[in-house]
Design an enzyme around this catalytic site. Structure first.
Site, PDB file in Angstrom:
ATOM      1  N   LYS A  11       6.007 -13.993   3.403  1.00 11.70           N
ATOM      2  CA  LYS A  11       6.004 -14.885   2.232  1.00 11.70           C
ATOM      3  C   LYS A  11       7.431 -14.891   1.671  1.00 11.70           C
ATOM      4  CE  LYS A  11       3.539 -17.398  -0.623  1.00 11.70           C
ATOM      5  NZ  LYS A  11       3.150 -18.755  -0.228  1.00 11.70           N
TER       6      LYS A  11
ATOM      7  N   TYR B  13       0.838  -1.198   0.000  1.00 11.60           N
ATOM      8  CA  TYR B  13       0.000   0.000   0.000  1.00 11.60           C
ATOM      9  C   TYR B  13       0.881   1.259   0.000  1.00 11.60           C
ATOM     10  CZ  TYR B  13      -3.875  -3.150   1.361  1.00 11.60           C
ATOM     11  OH  TYR B  13      -4.820  -4.159   1.416  1.00 11.60           O
TER      12      TYR B  13
ATOM     13  N   ASP C 100       0.175 -17.638   4.026  1.00  9.64           N
ATOM     14  CA  ASP C 100      -0.986 -18.411   3.549  1.00  9.64           C
ATOM     15  C   ASP C 100      -1.275 -19.575   4.503  1.00  9.64           C
ATOM     16  OD1 ASP C 100       1.481 -19.323   2.673  1.00  9.64           O
ATOM     17  OD2 ASP C 100       0.844 -19.780   0.627  1.00  9.64           O
TER      18      ASP C 100
ATOM     19  N   ASP D 147      -3.915  -6.759   6.557  1.00  7.20           N
ATOM     20  CA  ASP D 147      -5.264  -6.334   6.220  1.00  7.20           C
ATOM     21  C   ASP D 147      -6.139  -7.566   5.962  1.00  7.20           C
ATOM     22  OD1 ASP D 147      -7.310  -4.637   5.621  1.00  7.20           O
ATOM     23  OD2 ASP D 147      -6.540  -3.991   3.673  1.00  7.20           O
TER      24      ASP D 147
ATOM     25  N   ASP E 281      -9.271  -9.556   8.477  1.00  2.98           N
ATOM     26  CA  ASP E 281     -10.639  -9.854   8.015  1.00  2.98           C
ATOM     27  C   ASP E 281     -10.930 -11.347   8.180  1.00  2.98           C
ATOM     28  OD1 ASP E 281     -10.889  -7.193   7.163  1.00  2.98           O
ATOM     29  OD2 ASP E 281     -11.981  -7.755   5.354  1.00  2.98           O
TER      30      ASP E 281
END
Ligand code: NAD
Length: 321
Positions: free
Chosen positions: A160, A115, A191, A215, A219
């Site tokens: 990652k 971002y 993941d 982010d 969620d």
């Protein structure tokens, strides 16, 4: 006098933030509250979603209570949320998810990563620069280490690094700092971590990760506690702090008086903790639990209460000893 900037933003922000503010005003009528009107609706009305003077107004507050802002997926529209986070250098996004037998805080780097806002588009290619700096990584992992020490918990570094070199950089700095601090830590591919967090939430305490991974992970983690309507967050910098629900402006349910205001009310509780009123924060959480266990719930939790009705019940519960 403590001053609180209140940003409703867009969509359900206009419904859940007045409820959270009502709760705050009940506990702290002596605070000075002032509205700052920014958001996509301002862009539609004036062509400017957030002016420089709005940023200055936010900077002048001791803390900011924030709803959510719609960011349309348009090439030339700059996200107001990203602008505010950068302008106020709100580098640490803390997203707590607690339930029966687990107590997790996702610590998300909030100013760089994917971002970064550094993007180049031409008709043949669109690129976004994923920026991970030493300074940005050191300060976010130190914040996470501090929380892990205070909670005597395990630090998990989410990355990652098997694919992305900027995450080798992020992981290695995090490991160096965790070793220096002498805390318990491990690291996991993001993941695999996302699934494991859902299957074994009791194995996690503090999870530190980069901006977009954090982010998404928060969620996903909201599933553990009943969804996005319940999870609050704090955006903390050296000089400013902004408190907002994890959810967005939810245009699909906006204006229907059915949004769950718990995430916004809990964000207000996190603000009180930040301002030093821990007992106010505890009282808010107790009142929320009391109301839900009395069967007053919004639609997302299987109930029929409206947003305002739920908020009024929380304030009523706060009145009671
Ligand atoms: P969203 O979080 O707004 O909604 C996702 C789903 O969760 C929707 O079905 C919604 O109805 C539901 N939901 C969210 N909050 C709820 C609540 N309090 N009670 C009950 N149900 C709730 O995410 P989205 O749909 O991906 O994004 C909508 C807009 O919000 C987009 O423009 C996005 O850019 C923006 N957004 C803003 C922020 C922010 O301002 N910090 C954060 C996330 C998304």
């Amino acid at each position: 006098m403590t001053s609180i900037a209140v940003v409703e933003g867009d969509g359900i922000g206009h419904e859940v933030i007045p409820v959270a503010r009502h709760v705050l005003s009940f506990l702290h009528p002596e605070y000075e509250y002032f509205l700052v009107d920014v958001g996509y609706h301002r862009w539609e009305e004036t062509g400017c979603p957030c002016a420089d003077r709005d940023i200055e107004a936010l900077k002048s507050a001791d803390a900011i209570l924030f709803g959510a802002i719609t960011t349309p997926p348009m090439k030339d529209y700059q996200s107001v949320v990203l602008r505010i986070r950068k302008a106020l250098d709100l580098y640490a996004n803390l997203r707590p998810v607690s339930g029966d037998g687990f107590d997790i805080i996702i610590v998300r780097e909030n100013t760089e990563g994917l971002y970064s806002g550094i993007e180049v588009n031409d008709p043949h290619r669109a690129t976004t620069l994923r920026v991970v700096t030493r300074k940005g990584t050191e300060r976010i992992v130190r914040k996470a280490i501090d929380l892990a020490q205070r909670k005597k918990g395990l630090l998990t570094i989410g990355h990652k690094a098997n694919v992305i070199k900027s995450d080798v950089f992020f992981r290695d700095i995090c490991i160096t700092e965790a070793k220096k601090a002498g805390i318990r830590f491990n690291d996991k591919y993001i993941d695999a971590l996302a699934l494991d967090l859902l299957q074994h939430p009791d194995r996690y305490n503090i999870v530190v990760t980069t901006n977009m991974f954090g982010d998404i992970l928060s969620d996903v983690a909201s599933f553990l506690v009943g969804g996005l309507g319940l999870v609050p967050s704090a955006n903390i910098g050296e000089h400013h702090a902004l408190f907002e629900p994890v959810h967005g402006s939810a245009p699909d349910i906006a204006g229907k008086d059915c949004a769950n205001p718990v995430a916004a009310i809990r964000s207000a509780a996190m603000m009180l903790e930040y301002l030093g009123d821990n007992s106010g924060a505890v009282r808010i959480e107790q009142a929320i639990r009391h109301v839900i266990s009395a069967g007053i719930k919004t639609r997302d939790l299987g109930g029929r209460a409206g947003t305002k009705e739920f908020g009024d019940a929380v304030v009523k519960a706060l009145h009671e000893p």
